[in-house]
Design a protein around this motif. Structure first.
Motif, mmCIF file in Angstrom:
data_model
loop_
_atom_site.group_PDB
_atom_site.id
_atom_site.type_symbol
_atom_site.label_atom_id
_atom_site.label_comp_id
_atom_site.label_asym_id
_atom_site.label_seq_id
_atom_site.Cartn_x
_atom_site.Cartn_y
_atom_site.Cartn_z
ATOM 1 N N ILE A 1 0.771 16.947 -2.714
ATOM 2 C CA ILE A 1 1.142 15.592 -2.321
ATOM 3 C C ILE A 1 2.416 15.202 -3.056
ATOM 4 C CG2 ILE A 1 -1.216 14.795 -1.830
ATOM 5 C CD1 ILE A 1 -1.088 13.283 -4.532
ATOM 6 N N SER A 2 3.146 14.272 -2.468
ATOM 7 C CA SER A 2 4.289 13.661 -3.142
ATOM 8 C C SER A 2 3.881 12.241 -3.473
ATOM 9 C CB SER A 2 5.508 13.645 -2.229
ATOM 10 O OG SER A 2 5.961 14.948 -1.979
ATOM 11 N N PRO B 1 4.386 8.468 -4.074
ATOM 12 C CA PRO B 1 5.391 7.471 -3.692
ATOM 13 C C PRO B 1 6.113 6.931 -4.926
ATOM 14 C CG PRO B 1 3.319 7.070 -2.551
ATOM 15 C CD PRO B 1 3.047 8.113 -3.593
ATOM 16 N N ILE B 2 7.355 6.531 -4.759
ATOM 17 C CA ILE B 2 8.186 6.075 -5.872
ATOM 18 C C ILE B 2 7.543 4.932 -6.650
ATOM 19 C CG2 ILE B 2 9.582 4.513 -4.448
ATOM 20 C CD1 ILE B 2 10.916 6.568 -7.379
ATOM 21 N N GLU B 3 6.893 4.003 -5.973
ATOM 22 C CA GLU B 3 6.245 2.885 -6.666
ATOM 23 C C GLU B 3 5.133 3.377 -7.586
ATOM 24 O OE1 GLU B 3 5.076 -0.298 -4.072
ATOM 25 O OE2 GLU B 3 7.009 -0.284 -3.055
ATOM 26 N N VAL B 4 4.403 4.396 -7.161
ATOM 27 C CA VAL B 4 3.334 4.969 -7.986
ATOM 28 C C VAL B 4 3.939 5.675 -9.188
ATOM 29 C CG1 VAL B 4 1.417 6.623 -8.037
ATOM 30 C CG2 VAL B 4 1.779 5.189 -6.011
ATOM 31 N N ARG B 5 5.008 6.446 -8.964
ATOM 32 C CA ARG B 5 5.673 7.140 -10.078
ATOM 33 C C ARG B 5 6.208 6.147 -11.098
ATOM 34 N NH1 ARG B 5 8.148 10.083 -5.726
ATOM 35 N NH2 ARG B 5 10.172 9.214 -6.320
ATOM 36 N N ARG B 6 6.796 5.072 -10.623
ATOM 37 C CA ARG B 6 7.323 4.050 -11.544
ATOM 38 C C ARG B 6 6.194 3.393 -12.332
ATOM 39 N NH1 ARG B 6 11.480 1.432 -7.254
ATOM 40 N NH2 ARG B 6 13.200 2.887 -7.594
ATOM 41 N N THR B 7 5.101 3.058 -11.662
ATOM 42 C CA THR B 7 3.966 2.418 -12.335
ATOM 43 C C THR B 7 3.379 3.326 -13.411
ATOM 44 O OG1 THR B 7 3.441 1.111 -10.374
ATOM 45 C CG2 THR B 7 1.672 1.403 -11.988
ATOM 46 N N LEU B 8 3.257 4.609 -13.098
ATOM 47 C CA LEU B 8 2.710 5.571 -14.061
ATOM 48 C C LEU B 8 3.734 5.984 -15.112
ATOM 49 C CD1 LEU B 8 0.738 7.967 -11.674
ATOM 50 C CD2 LEU B 8 -0.219 6.304 -13.275
ATOM 51 N N GLY B 9 5.010 5.744 -14.829
ATOM 52 C CA GLY B 9 6.065 6.160 -15.757
ATOM 53 C C GLY B 9 6.254 7.659 -15.792
ATOM 54 N N MET C 1 0.854 -1.184 0.000
ATOM 55 C CA MET C 1 0.000 0.000 0.000
ATOM 56 C C MET C 1 0.891 1.237 0.000
ATOM 57 S SD MET C 1 -2.809 1.403 2.771
ATOM 58 C CE MET C 1 -3.783 -0.058 2.703
ATOM 59 N N ASN C 2 0.559 2.194 -0.812
ATOM 60 C CA ASN C 2 1.292 3.458 -0.880
ATOM 61 C C ASN C 2 0.403 4.570 -0.346
ATOM 62 O OD1 ASN C 2 3.834 2.770 -2.344
ATOM 63 N ND2 ASN C 2 2.339 1.956 -3.764
ATOM 64 N N ILE C 3 0.963 5.354 0.556
ATOM 65 C CA ILE C 3 0.211 6.441 1.178
ATOM 66 C C ILE C 3 0.924 7.759 0.901
ATOM 67 C CG2 ILE C 3 -0.571 7.421 3.372
ATOM 68 C CD1 ILE C 3 -0.768 4.545 4.423
ATOM 69 N N ALA C 4 0.153 8.789 0.547
ATOM 70 C CA ALA C 4 0.698 10.128 0.333
ATOM 71 C C ALA C 4 0.050 11.065 1.347
ATOM 72 C CB ALA C 4 0.406 10.603 -1.085
ATOM 73 N N LYS C 5 0.836 11.938 1.914
ATOM 74 C CA LYS C 5 0.343 12.920 2.881
ATOM 75 C C LYS C 5 0.112 14.255 2.174
ATOM 76 C CE LYS C 5 1.553 15.061 7.282
ATOM 77 N NZ LYS C 5 2.555 15.136 8.356
ATOM 78 N N ILE C 6 -0.988 14.907 2.489
ATOM 79 C CA ILE C 6 -1.317 16.206 1.905
ATOM 80 C C ILE C 6 -0.681 17.299 2.751
ATOM 81 C CG2 ILE C 6 -3.173 17.791 1.262
ATOM 82 C CD1 ILE C 6 -4.986 15.303 1.038
#
Length: 54
Positions: A12-13, A15-23, A1-6
């Protein structure tokens, strides 16, 4: 699970896994879309047509 804080500024930032998945990389844009189930989906603007529907 990836959590971002507002932040206090509403930022928000991703998470690296989300950035990698989205490219996505710094400077790229993402869009938040509400699907028919009412869920918010995040998509890369570079790889998504802005008129695309779920």
């Amino acid at each position: 699970m990836n959590i971002a804080k507002i932040s206090a500024n509403g930022q928000i930032s991703l998470p690296i896994e989300v950035r990698r998945t989205l490219g996505v990389e710094p400077g790229d844009k993402v869009i938040f879309v509400q699907n028919k189930k009412g869920e918010m989906v995040i998509k890369s603007v570079a790889s998504t047509s802005l008129i695309e529907e779920d």
